[in-house]
Write an enzyme that holds these catalytic residues in place. Structure first.
Site, PDB file in Angstrom:
ATOM      1  N   ASP A 498     -20.410 -30.626  -0.182  1.00 51.79           N
ATOM      2  CA  ASP A 498     -21.039 -31.931  -0.315  1.00 51.79           C
ATOM      3  C   ASP A 498     -22.535 -31.709  -0.094  1.00 51.79           C
ATOM      4  O   ASP A 498     -22.920 -30.720   0.523  1.00 51.79           O
ATOM      5  CB  ASP A 498     -20.450 -32.874   0.743  1.00 51.79           C
ATOM      6  CG  ASP A 498     -21.010 -34.277   0.630  1.00 51.79           C
ATOM      7  OD1 ASP A 498     -21.292 -34.708  -0.495  1.00 51.79           O
ATOM      8  OD2 ASP A 498     -21.186 -34.933   1.674  1.00 51.79           O
ATOM      9  N   LYS A 499     -23.386 -32.602  -0.589  1.00 51.70           N
ATOM     10  CA  LYS A 499     -24.831 -32.364  -0.442  1.00 51.70           C
ATOM     11  C   LYS A 499     -25.400 -33.006   0.827  1.00 51.70           C
ATOM     12  O   LYS A 499     -25.750 -32.322   1.777  1.00 51.70           O
ATOM     13  CB  LYS A 499     -25.595 -32.876  -1.672  1.00 51.70           C
ATOM     14  CG  LYS A 499     -27.087 -32.548  -1.628  1.00 51.70           C
ATOM     15  CD  LYS A 499     -27.822 -33.042  -2.857  1.00 51.70           C
ATOM     16  CE  LYS A 499     -28.075 -34.527  -2.814  1.00 51.70           C
ATOM     17  NZ  LYS A 499     -29.071 -34.933  -1.790  1.00 51.70           N
ATOM     18  N   THR A 500     -25.434 -34.334   0.833  1.00 47.80           N
ATOM     19  CA  THR A 500     -26.083 -35.043   1.940  1.00 47.80           C
ATOM     20  C   THR A 500     -25.302 -34.855   3.236  1.00 47.80           C
ATOM     21  O   THR A 500     -24.116 -35.140   3.299  1.00 47.80           O
ATOM     22  CB  THR A 500     -26.202 -36.552   1.613  1.00 47.80           C
ATOM     23  OG1 THR A 500     -26.790 -36.684   0.333  1.00 47.80           O
ATOM     24  CG2 THR A 500     -27.043 -37.257   2.649  1.00 47.80           C
ATOM     25  N   PHE A 628     -23.316 -52.949  -1.382  1.00 50.88           N
ATOM     26  CA  PHE A 628     -23.463 -51.782  -2.251  1.00 50.88           C
ATOM     27  C   PHE A 628     -22.106 -51.347  -2.770  1.00 50.88           C
ATOM     28  O   PHE A 628     -21.135 -51.269  -2.023  1.00 50.88           O
ATOM     29  CB  PHE A 628     -24.123 -50.623  -1.504  1.00 50.88           C
ATOM     30  CG  PHE A 628     -24.203 -49.362  -2.330  1.00 50.88           C
ATOM     31  CD1 PHE A 628     -25.181 -49.210  -3.304  1.00 50.88           C
ATOM     32  CD2 PHE A 628     -23.284 -48.344  -2.161  1.00 50.88           C
ATOM     33  CE1 PHE A 628     -25.241 -48.069  -4.076  1.00 50.88           C
ATOM     34  CE2 PHE A 628     -23.330 -47.194  -2.931  1.00 50.88           C
ATOM     35  CZ  PHE A 628     -24.320 -47.054  -3.886  1.00 50.88           C
ATOM     36  N   ASP A 750     -24.891 -38.129  -5.310  1.00 49.59           N
ATOM     37  CA  ASP A 750     -26.308 -38.375  -5.571  1.00 49.59           C
ATOM     38  C   ASP A 750     -26.643 -38.224  -7.059  1.00 49.59           C
ATOM     39  O   ASP A 750     -25.815 -37.828  -7.862  1.00 49.59           O
ATOM     40  CB  ASP A 750     -27.151 -37.410  -4.727  1.00 49.59           C
ATOM     41  CG  ASP A 750     -28.526 -37.981  -4.403  1.00 49.59           C
ATOM     42  OD1 ASP A 750     -28.929 -38.954  -5.064  1.00 49.59           O
ATOM     43  OD2 ASP A 750     -29.185 -37.455  -3.496  1.00 49.59           O
ATOM     44  N   ALA A 885     -17.265 -38.009   5.273  1.00 46.71           N
ATOM     45  CA  ALA A 885     -17.417 -39.306   4.614  1.00 46.71           C
ATOM     46  C   ALA A 885     -17.001 -39.185   3.153  1.00 46.71           C
ATOM     47  O   ALA A 885     -17.625 -38.470   2.389  1.00 46.71           O
ATOM     48  CB  ALA A 885     -18.861 -39.776   4.710  1.00 46.71           C
ATOM     49  N   ASN A 886     -15.921 -39.882   2.797  1.00 49.36           N
ATOM     50  CA  ASN A 886     -15.401 -39.906   1.413  1.00 49.36           C
ATOM     51  C   ASN A 886     -14.922 -38.542   0.911  1.00 49.36           C
ATOM     52  O   ASN A 886     -14.709 -38.371  -0.279  1.00 49.36           O
ATOM     53  CB  ASN A 886     -16.468 -40.441   0.440  1.00 49.36           C
ATOM     54  CG  ASN A 886     -16.915 -41.835   0.794  1.00 49.36           C
ATOM     55  OD1 ASN A 886     -16.095 -42.643   1.209  1.00 49.36           O
ATOM     56  ND2 ASN A 886     -18.187 -42.101   0.669  1.00 49.36           N
ATOM     57  N   ASP A 887     -14.786 -37.585   1.779  1.00 51.41           N
ATOM     58  CA  ASP A 887     -14.351 -36.247   1.349  1.00 51.41           C
ATOM     59  C   ASP A 887     -12.907 -35.951   1.763  1.00 51.41           C
ATOM     60  O   ASP A 887     -12.425 -34.843   1.559  1.00 51.41           O
ATOM     61  CB  ASP A 887     -15.267 -35.166   1.956  1.00 51.41           C
ATOM     62  CG  ASP A 887     -16.682 -35.246   1.408  1.00 51.41           C
ATOM     63  OD1 ASP A 887     -16.820 -35.553   0.220  1.00 51.41           O
ATOM     64  OD2 ASP A 887     -17.621 -35.032   2.169  1.00 51.41           O
TER      65      ASP A 887
END
Length: 1166
Positions: A498-500, A628, A750, A885-887
Site C-alpha cells: 500500500d502507498k500511504t 466522501f 491514490d 485500512a481497507n487492506d
C-alpha cells in the site's frame, strides 16, 4: 429421479460448493456396523475422517429436494468434502407464525429470501420456501450459515436480509415504519437469534477431537504394540510426549476460542429500542433483532449489534474493528429517492456501495445528531453471521486450508515410507515363517517394522522449526496468528505495498495552494492563513468541506481533513445536546476564523460600537454534508455564511472528477498540464469548487436533496497541493528486495501519476525504465470494450504520437525472450476501473499484465483482493503489506499478509508488525526462508532416521535378533529428539540473497541428497554387519552365550550361570547387535550435520552451539563405549578400572572375584 443430480450453491462466490442429495439406507448401515465390529472400530475412525466415504457407505443417492443428508464439495483447488443433515422447521408448532396474507402465500417452497422492490416482484417472497401441505421449511446448516430449499430455483439458498434486491425507495416506503409483532416473530423464526455464536468447546470435546487425530491414533497403535513386546520404557516415553503435545495443543486451541469468543461477545446481550408498526417504542434484547426492524440509536452511542442502514439523523462511528482505521467516520442518513431528483428511485441498496450510510456490526457509535422530536433511526439489514463482523469471524473459524507444495510433497514422501514399511512387513513375515518363529512373535515384529519406518515423532519435529521461527519473529516485533504461513513466506517472490502510511509517511503536509481567478491559475502560495484570504470562498471551502467532529472536546477525523483545517487556523464549534433540543431544526456545526485574522473595523468618532461589532462576526454554518465516497472520489457540503440569504455548496476531491463537474469556462485551459506537473513530482493534489445555491432552497429542503442536485455546474476554485514524504527506510528496503529478485508492486487508492512518481522516488521503478499506462474503457453505446496504451511521461489521448498500438503491447512486452525484457524494462500501470474492465473483458491479457504490472492506482478494497488472486494465478507467491485500512481482504488472501496496524482488523492478517515500518518485510522473508530450510532439513533427517533404523532392524531380523528396549530409547530420546529440537535452532542468515529455497521435497537436488545418504548408510551398516562375522573372536549367538567371553571356554556350571549369566531369550546380546547399534548411532549424528544446511538461508551449523554440544557429547559417549570393548578384547582391565567402566559400558558390566571384568551382553543398552 436423476441419480446423478448435482447442484451448485453460492455460485460465483468464494465459498461455492457442489451439493448432492442422499437418504439413509438401513441395509448399508447394517453392513457398516458389522464392519466396525470386525475391524475393532477402525472402520468407524476411517469414516469419521472421510465425510464422503461416510455418506456413500451409509446412504443412497436421492433427489436434493427430498433428501435427508446433503454431501457438499468445494469447487476450489482443495475439493474438500462436508456433510450436513437436513432439518425441518415446522411453522404449525409456532402460534405466532406469519401474518395471514403471508401464510396464504406459503405454497410450495422450502426456504427464504426477502427480495423486495417497488415493482412488487416479492409476490412470492418467503412463499418460495415452505411446503403448503405441512407448513414445513427444509434447511441445513453449514459453517454457521443456514441454507433453505428454494422452490423457485430448485436449489438450496442461504437466507438473505435487506442487503440484496431492495431499492432505496423501498427502504423508506416499505420498511421505515418498523415491523408488527407478528411479522417480527415470524422473521425471528426463520432468521433465528441475532448473535455471532462462537461457542467455546468443553475440554472433553476438544480432547476427543484432538485424540481422534490420525497421528495420535497411530501413536496409540504403536504404544499398544510396544507394550505387548515389553518395550515399556519407550512406550511410556511416547505416551508422555503425546500427553504433553495434546495438553499444549488443547491449551492453544481453547485459548484461541476464548479470545475469539470475547471479541464477538461485546454486543451479544445489549438492550435496544425498536419502533413497531403502530409507532410505539419497544425495548428488546439485541439477540431478538431481525432484518426489517427499525432500531433507535441511543444518544450516548452504542456498539452496533447488527448491520443497519441509517434513515434518520447522523452518527459519528469508530470502525477500527473492521477497517483498521481509527479515525471516526461520519455516517449520514440514506438519501430518500422519492423526494430527490427523478431517476434515482431504481437504485438498489447495497451495504458496500452505501457504506457511508450503513452502521456495521461491531463498530462503535460514538455520538449522534438528530432533529428535535425525531429519533436517530436505522433499519436492520443483516443479523448474525451474515453481518460484516460475522463474515470476518466465519473466515477465522473456518479458514481455507494452506496450499503449499512442501506439505503436499511431505504426504507423498510419507506414502513412500509406508510403501517401504510394507516391503519390510512382508519380508519379516516370510523370514519368520521360514525360521519357524511363533505366530504371536511374527505379528508383533511385522507390525513393529511399520512403527519404525513411519516415525511417530515426525509432526512434533516439523513443528519445532516453525515454533522457533515464531519466537524469533516475536523478538523483532512481528506477531503471527497463523504459524504455518511462516514456511510459505520463505517462498515469497512478489510483495504488494500500500502507498500511504506504508511506503510513505502516514500524514500529509500542506505544500501550498494554487488558486484560480478568471479561469487562470495564480502563482502557487504557501501560506493559507492570512488576512487577505480569510473571507475568500477558497478558505471557506477548506473550513467547511470536511468530516471533522469534536469528540470530548478534541477535534478528530480524517488526517487529510485535519491537516487542511489546521492550516487555515479556524475554530470549529458543535451544538450541544441541550442547544439541539431547544430548536426545531438541526443545529449546524459552525466554523469561524480566529479574531486576529479578521480585518479590524475602526468606528468614526464616538459612534455606537454595536453598529461596527456586528459585521465583524464572521461564521459559517455547515447545513448538510455529503460524505466522501471512494466510488465518487469526492465530498461536498452545503453551508451558509451568517447573515447571508443564499446558501453555498462547496466540493473537493480528485481533480479530474471535480473539473468534470464544473462549468467548462471556469476550468483553466492548462489545467491538465499543471496537474500533471504536480503529480509527476509526487504531490497529492485535491481540487476545490463552489457555487451559490438558489434562494428558494430552505433548510428542510436541503436535508432531503440528493447530492447529484448539488454537485454540478460548479465554479472551479483551484488546487490544494499536499506533500506525502517517503519513509526514511523505504528505498533501502525495496533495494534489498530487488537484490533478492523479489518483485515489488504498488497498490494504492491514490492518483495514478502520484503513485508512479512515488514508485520512481522509492526505486520501485528505475529512472531509465518506461511506464506504460493501460486505460481500459468498458462497452458503451454499442461499442466494444477497448484498451488505450500510452506512456506515463506524456499522459495524453491515443491520437498523440506517443500512443502505442494496442496490438503491439502484449506481443512486444510479453512474448519476447527474458533477456529482451530485461533490456527494455517496461512497467504497466493502471487504475481500478481499467483493472476491472480488463478482468471482465480481456481475460487473455490478465496474465501478461500481471507479469509486468507495477503500479495499480485508485484501487478499491475488493479490487486489491482481486489483484492478489490474479497474481497468484500466474504462480507468484504473493506478500501484501498494508497499514490495515481497507487492506483486510488483500492481507487475508495473500500468501503472507503483513499488517502495520495493531488494531483489531489485524486479526484478518497472518502477521502484524509492532512497528509501522516495511523493514518487517525482508525480516519476515528471511525468517520464512530459514524456517522452510529447517523444515526440509528436519524432514530429510527424520526420513533418514527411519530408513537407518528400518535397515538396522531388518538386518537384525535376518538373524532373529532386534535392538533392545533401552537401545531404542537411547536412539529415539537421547539422540533423535534432542538433535531434532536443537538442529532447528539455527537463526536466519543476516541478509536476503537472490537465490530462493526450493518449494518442495520432490526436486532433483533434494532427492539426490537423501538417496545418496541412504546408500552410504546402508552400505556401512551392511559392511559392519558382515565384517564382524569374519573376526576370529566372533561367536554365533545362543541363549547361554557370552559374546564377549574371548577365552572360548564353554564350561558352564550351574553356580556360574546363576551368578554371572542371564538368559538372553530375545537374542539381544550379540556382536551383530552391538556393531549395528554403534554404526547407526554415529550415522544419525553424521546425517544430522550433513543435512543442517547453513548459508545462504540459515546461520552455519557451527554457530548453533546446542547442536555442537549434543554432537560432541554423543560422540564422546559412543567413543567411551567402544573403548571399553577394545580394552576388554585386548586383555582385560583391573578391577578398579572395571568399576569405573560400570557407567560407560553398553549393557551390564560385572566385576568378578578375580578382578577381571566380564560383559554379560555386548548389546549396547540392550
Amino acid at each position: 429421479m436423476d441419480k446423478e443430480e448435482r447442484k451448485i450453491i453460492n455460485q460465483g462466490q468464494e465459498d461455492e460448493m457442489e451439493i448432492y442429495g442422499y437418504n439413509l439406507s438401513r441395509w448399508k448401515l447394517a453392513i457398516v456396523s458389522l464392519g466396525v465390529i470386525c475391524t475393532g472400530g477402525f472402520l468407524l475412525l476411517l469414516l469419521y475422517w472421510m465425510p464422503e466415504w461416510r455418506v456413500k457407505a451409509t446412504c443412497v443417492r436421492a433427489a436434493i429436494k427430498d433428501c435427508d443428508v446433503v454431501l457438499l464439495r468445494t469447487t476450489d483447488e482443495f475439493k474438500m468434502w462436508f456433510c450436513a443433515k437436513i432439518r425441518v422447521l415446522s411453522l404449525e408448532t409456532h402460534p405466532v407464525s406469519s401474518p395471514k396474507s403471508m401464510s396464504n402465500k406459503l405454497s410450495n417452497g422450502h426456504a427464504v429470501c426477502l427480495i423486495e422492490n417497488p415493482t412488487g416482484e416479492n409476490r412470492h417472497g418467503i412463499s418460495k420456501y415452505s411446503q403448503a401441505e405441512s407448513q414445513q421449511i427444509r434447511y441445513f446448516t453449514h459453517h454457521s450459515v443456514k441454507y433453505f430449499w428454494n422452490d423457485t430455483i430448485h436449489n438450496f439458498d442461504f437466507l438473505k436480509g435487506l442487503d440484496e434486491g431492495v431499492s432505496c425507495t423501498s427502504i423508506y416506503e416499505k420498511h421505515s415504519a418498523g415491523l408488527t409483532k407478528g411479522m417480527h416473530a415470524y422473521r425471528k423464526l426463520l432468521y433465528g437469534v441475532n448473535e455471532i455464536a462462537v461457542k467455546v468447546p468443553s475440554v472433553f470435546k476438544l480432547l476427543i477431537k484432538e485424540v481422534l487425530n490420525p497421528f495420535y491414533i497411530f501413536q496409540l497403535f504403536s504404544v499398544i504394540l510396544w507394550s505387548t513386546d515389553e518395550y515399556y520404557y519407550y512406550a511410556l516415553a511416547i505416551v508422555v510426549m503425546s500427553i504433553v503435545s495434546i495438553v499444549s495443543s488443547l491449551y492453544s486451541i481453547r485459548k484461541q476460542y476464548v479470545m475469539l469468543h470475547d471479541m464477538v461477545a461485546t454486543h451479544s446481550t445489549v438492550r435496544v429500542s425498536v419502533c413497531r408498526g403502530n409507532e410505539e417504542i419497544e425495548e428488546i434484547f439485541s439477540t431478538d433483532l431481525v432484518p426489517g426492524d427499525v432500531m433507535v440509536i441511543p444518544l450516548n452511542g452504542t456498539i452496533m449489534p447488527c448491520d443497519a442502514v441509517l434513515i434518520n439523523g447522523t452518527c459519528i462511528v469508530n470502525e477500527s474493528m473492521l477497517t483498521g482505521e481509527s479515525v471516526p467516520v461520519t455516517k449520514t442518513n440514506l438519501p430518500n429517492p422519492s423526494v430527490a431528483v427523478k431517476g434515482i428511485g431504481d437504485e438498489l441498496y447495497n451495504p458496500e456501495t452505501h457504506k457511508r450510510h450503513t452502521l456495521f456490526c461491531g463498530t462503535t457509535v460514538i455520538q449522534t445528531r438528530f432533529y428535535t422530536g425525531e429519533l436517530v433511526k436505522a433499519i436492520v439489514v443483516r443479523t448474525g453471521f451474515s453481518t460484516s463482523k460475522g463474515q470476518l469471524v466465519r473466515s477465522i473459524l473456518y479458514p481455507k486450508p494452506t496450499d503449499f507444495k512442501l506439505y503436499r510433497d511431505a504426504y507423498l514422501f510419507l506414502l513412500c515410507l509406508v510403501a517401504v514399511a510394507g516391503i519390510g512387513f512382508i519380508y519379516t513375515i516370510i523370514n519368520s515363517i521360514l525360521n519357524e518363529v511363533q505366530v504371536g512373535v511374527i505379528i508383533i515384529e511385522s507390525l513393529d517394522i511399520i512403527t519404525i519406518t513411519v516415525p511417530p515423532a515426525l509432526p512434533a519435529a516439523m513443528t519445532a522449526g516453525i515454533v522457533y521461527a515464531q519466537r524469533r519473529l516475536k523478538k523483532i516485533g512481528i506477531f503471527c496468528i497463523s504459524p504455518q504461513r511462516i514456511n510459505i513466506c520463505g517462498q515469497l517472490n512478489l510483495v504488494c505495498f500500500d502507498k500511504t502510511g506504508t511506503l510513505t509517511e502516514d500524514g500529509l503536509d500542506l505544500w501550498g495552494i494554487q488558486r484560480v481567478e478568471n479561469a487562470r491559475f495564480l502563482s502557487p502560495e504557501e501560506n493559507v492563513c492570512n488576512e487577505m484570504l480569510v473571507k475568500s470562498q477558497f478558505v471557506a471551502c477548506l473550513a467547511t468541506c470536511h468530516s471533522l467532529t469534536k469528540i470530548e472536546g478534541v477535534l478528530s477525523g480524517d488526517p487529510l481533513d485535519l491537516k487542511m483545517f489546521e492550516a487555515i487556523g479556524w475554530i470549529l464549534e458543535e451544538a450541544t445536546e441541550e442547544e439541539t433540543a431547544l430548536h426545531n431544526r438541526i443545529m449546524p456545526t459552525v466554523v469561524r476564523p480566529p479574531k486576529q485574522l479578521l480585518p479590524e473595523s475602526t468606528p468614526a468618532g464616538n459612534q455606537e460600537m454595536e453598529l461596527f461589532e456586528l459585521p465583524a462576526i464572521y461564521e459559517i454554518g455547515i447545513v448538510r454534508q455529503f460524505p466522501f465516497s471512494s466510488a465518487l472520489q469526492r465530498m461536498s457540503v452545503v453551508a451558509r455564511v451568517l447573515g447571508d440569504k443564499k446558501m453555498d455548496a462547496y466540493m473537493k476531491g480528485a481533480p479530474e472528477v471535480i473539473a468534470s463537474l464544473c462549468k467548462p469556462e471556469t476550468v483553466p485551459v492548462d489545467f491538465q498540464n499543471v496537474l500533471e506537473d504536480f503529480t509527476k513530482q509526487g504531490f497529492r493534489v485535491i481540487a476545490l469548487a463552489h457555487r451559490k445555491l438558489e434562494s428558494k432552497l430552505t433548510w428542510h429542503k436541503v436535508q432531503n436533496i440528493s447530492r447529484d442536485a448539488i454537485e454540478n455546474n460548479m465554479d472551479f476554485m483551484g488546487l490544494i497541493i499536499m506533500q506525502n514524504k517517503l519513509k526514511q527506510e523505504t528505498p533501502a528496503v525495496l533495494e534489498d528486495l530487488h537484490k533478492a529478485n523479489i518483485r515489488t508492486v504498488m497498490v494504492t487508492g491514490d492518483n495514478m501519476l502520484t503513485a508512479v512518481s512515488v514508485a520512481r522516488d522509492c526505486g520501485m521503478i528505475l529512472p531509465q525504465d518506461k511506464v506504460i499506462i493501460a486505460e481500459a474503457l468498458p462497452p458503451k453505446d454499442g461499442k466494444v470494450a477497448k484498451i488505450n496504451w500510452h506512456y506515463a511521461d506524456s499522459l495524453t489521448q491515443c491520437s498523440h504520437p506517443s500512443a502505442i498500438a494496442s496490438e503491439a503491447i502484449p506481443v512486444k512486452l510479453v512474448h519476447d525472450s527474458l533477456e529482451d525484457l530485461q533490456m527494455t524494462r517496461y512497467h504497466f500501470a493502471m487504475n481500478g476501473k481499467s483493472f476491472s474492465v480488463i478482468l471482465e473483458h480481456f481475460q487473455d491479457l490478465v496474465p501478461k499484465l500481471m507479469l509486468h504490472g507495477t503500479v495499480f492506482a485508485r484501487m478499491a478494497p475488493d479490487q486489491k483482493t482481486q489483484l492478489i488472486e490474479a497474481l497468484q494465478n500466474v504462480d507468484y507467491f504473493v506478500g501484501m503489506c498494508g497499514d490495515g485500512a481497507n487492506d483486510c481482504g488483500a492481507l487475508k488472501r495473500a500468501h503472507g499478509g503483513i499488517s502495520l496496524s495493531e488494531l483489531e482488523a489485524s486479526v484478518a492478517s497472518p502477521f502484524t508488525s509492532k512497528t509501522p515500518s516495511i523493514s518487517c518485510v525482508p525480516n519476515l522473508i528471511r525468517e520464512g526462508r530459514a524456517a522452510l530450510i529447517t523444515s526440509f532439513c528436519v524432514f530429510k533427517f527424520m526420513a533418514l532416521y527411519s530408513i537407518i533404523q528400518y535397515f538396522s532392524v531388518t538386518l537384525l531380523y535376518s538373524i532373529l535378533s532386534n535392538l533392545g528396549d533401552f537401545q531404542f530409547l537411547f536412539i529415539d530420546l537421547a539422540i533423535i529428539l534432542v538433535v531434532v529440537f536443537t538442529m532447528s535452532l539455527n537463526p536466519a542468515w543476516k541478509e536476503l540473497v537472490a537465490q530462493r529455497p526450493p518449494s518442495g521435497l520432490i526436486s532433483g537436488a533434494l532427492l539426490f541428497s537423501v538417496l545418496s545418504q541412504i546408500i552410504i548408510c546402508i552400505g556401512f551398516q551392511s559392511l559392519g554387519f558382515f565384517w564382524v562375522k569374519q573376526q576370529p573372536w566372533y561367536e554365533v549367538w545362543h541363549p547361554k552365550s557370552d559374546a564377549c567371553n574371548t577365552t572360548g571356554s564353554l564350561l558352564w556350571n550351574s553356580s556360574h550361570l546363576d551368578n554371572e549369566t542371564e538368559l538372553d531369550e530375545h537374542n539381544i546380546q550379540n556382536y551383530e547387535n552391538t556393531t549395528v547399534f554403534f554404526i547407526s548411532s554415529f550415522q544419525y549424528l553424521i546425517v544430522a550435520i550433513a543435512f543442517s544446511k547453513g548459508k545462504p538461508f540459515r546461520q552455519p551449523c557451527y554457530k548453533n552451539y546446542s547442536v555442537c554440544t549434543i554432537s560432541v557429547a554423543c560422540n564422546y559417549a559412543h567413543h567411551c563405549s567402544c573403548q571399553c570393548l577394545c580394552i576388554y578384547h585386548s586383555g582385560g582391565v583391573s578391577g578398579s578400572v572395571g568399576k569405573m567402566l560400570l557407567t560407560l559400558g553398553p549393557k551390564l558390566w560385572k566385576e568378578d572375584t578375580k578382578g577381571k571384568v566380564h560383559v554379560s551382553g555386548a548389546g549396547a543398552l540392550g
